[in-house]
Write a protein that holds these residues in place. Sequence first.
Motif, PDB file in Angstrom:
ATOM      1  N   CYS A   5       0.859  -1.061   0.099  1.00 35.27           N
ATOM      2  CA  CYS A   5      -0.059   0.028   0.049  1.00 35.27           C
ATOM      3  C   CYS A   5       0.974   1.199  -0.009  1.00 35.27           C
ATOM      4  O   CYS A   5       2.141   1.157   0.121  1.00 35.27           O
ATOM      5  CB  CYS A   5      -0.965   0.028   1.302  1.00 35.27           C
ATOM      6  SG  CYS A   5       0.109   0.295   2.621  1.00 35.27           S
ATOM      7  N   HIS A   7       1.365   3.472   2.273  1.00 33.25           N
ATOM      8  CA  HIS A   7       2.079   3.802   3.378  1.00 33.25           C
ATOM      9  C   HIS A   7       3.244   2.964   3.690  1.00 33.25           C
ATOM     10  O   HIS A   7       4.300   3.363   4.028  1.00 33.25           O
ATOM     11  CB  HIS A   7       1.022   3.343   4.627  1.00 33.25           C
ATOM     12  CG  HIS A   7      -0.206   4.181   4.622  1.00 33.25           C
ATOM     13  ND1 HIS A   7      -1.383   3.378   4.379  1.00 33.25           N
ATOM     14  CD2 HIS A   7      -0.462   5.344   4.957  1.00 33.25           C
ATOM     15  CE1 HIS A   7      -2.245   4.257   4.591  1.00 33.25           C
ATOM     16  NE2 HIS A   7      -1.939   5.587   4.790  1.00 33.25           N
ATOM     17  N   CYS A  79       0.400  -2.612   7.617  1.00 30.17           N
ATOM     18  CA  CYS A  79      -0.254  -1.377   7.717  1.00 30.17           C
ATOM     19  C   CYS A  79      -1.394  -1.678   8.183  1.00 30.17           C
ATOM     20  O   CYS A  79      -2.183  -2.671   7.730  1.00 30.17           O
ATOM     21  CB  CYS A  79      -0.265  -0.718   5.959  1.00 30.17           C
ATOM     22  SG  CYS A  79      -1.505   0.562   6.161  1.00 30.17           S
TER      23      CYS A  79
HETATM   24 ZN   LIG Z   1      -1.443   1.677   4.226  1.00 31.58          ZN
END
Ligand SMILES: [Zn+2]
Length: 88
Positions: A5, A7, A79
């Motif tokens: 992702c 992040h 995450c």
């Molecule tokens: Zn994330």
Amino acid sequence: MASACAHIDAVQTVVHAKARVCDECVKIQSQWLHLRTCQTCGVTRCCDSSPNRHASRHARESHHPVIASAEPGQRWLYCYPDDGFAEY
Ligand SMILES: [Zn+2]
Ligand SMILES: [Zn+2]
Ligand SMILES: [Zn+2]
């Protein structure tokens, strides 16, 4: 690094635990199972298999999404908001 992702993609250098303790558990004299290190601010907290789940509480309260395992030999990032996982 595998992409899970945005992040996790944003983590350039993995932040490692400064000390292998959960500070919050130490304060309340509790115990933990595994440790996780916040990749935003570097604090180390206990995992979701621990009685107090301080790592996920920290993620919720501070909106810091990504943690790394602080366990020896484990090289992965997680995450919380995306339930994303990546090994490094
Ligand atoms: Zn994330
Ligand atoms: Zn804890
Ligand atoms: Zn944090």
